[in-house]
Write a protein that holds these residues in place. Sequence first.
Motif: not given
Length: 338
Positions: A165-168, A86-92, A245-248, A201-213
């Motif tokens: 925590w992908l969202s600061p 009821s709570t989790v599956t509607p989000l993804f 998925l990670l941005p979502l 590993l800093c979790p913010l690196d997961f989303l920074a992968c797109r632009d940061s080698p």
Amino acid sequence: MSQSASVPSDHIPDISDFCPENWTINFVNEGAANLVFEVGLPPGIPSTAGSHRKRGHDIFQGNLLRVPKAGAKTFPYPELQQYWESTVTPLFPEENLVQQQLVRLGHSPSKVISRLDELLIKEESRRRKDFRGTRVLPDAQYGMLIEDMRSQNTSDLFLEFKPKWLSPSPSQRTRCRNCAREAYRDHLDPSHHKAHRLGILCPLDFLACRDSPQSLDSVLKHILPASSSPAQRNHLLNWLKTNTLLPLLQKVQSEHDPSSGVNLELSMTLRDCSLFLRISSPSEESMKIEAKLADLDKKNATKKKDHWEELERNLVEGGFYDGKETPREETDCLLERN
């Protein structure tokens, strides 16, 4: 905590119908609250419920059996399943979630539980030291069938990690919440400080992968095993730079920020989930990645609220978000690098 609950049972499979004494079982894994097993049914073993015979022989195919552990103060499985549905599956999207199904352990579940406990005794030496001696909850009435995301053949590569925590947090400045917490843990236990401080590993690196080698290299270093092939590495690299998925997950975390105090249990569930990746294919041209979120059980906000609030207060007042703690702990936080 008892796993009994008042739930409709007509649509819930009863796995004790399928002759537990004839199961072939393997111990897969465990956490503080649950045990996971691989279950197989030998061909030709009849079900005691004739109309469910085919269903019974299919039910473990592609699934693992999860059962509650004795002594764990968690919600009953029917409540966990209802929350997930009821709570989790509607989000993804459905394809981004490890699927799970509630099952009955039988009207007299002792046969199933005894069979599993026998295996735990045999596997005691393989288990984590602090988990040894624990068994299946003796009065458990329900288990769960969990989609098996492990490698299906020797050419597959299976990865598991926690995005965290992908969202600061709104209160953070110099460090993200995860790295601030790691600095706080090092501060409390200086004995592992040097070995630990740059191993997270800093979790913010997961989303920074797109632009940061640099972020991409850091993520690959932390999650990719040395046994992986160049083709698997390249496929994972491309997924890290292009996945949705990670941005979502970041978006959903932002919409349920724990500082708002609204639905705190969901906020913390979304920040403690796991991500399973399975890279499977015999050739690079047809290589496929499956990415799914798991470990999305309902958190006990009533029980943990004081702990969460105390930790956040210590991070803020101790200067760990700002890197102003004394002595200053070194981290590899993306915010400190920028």
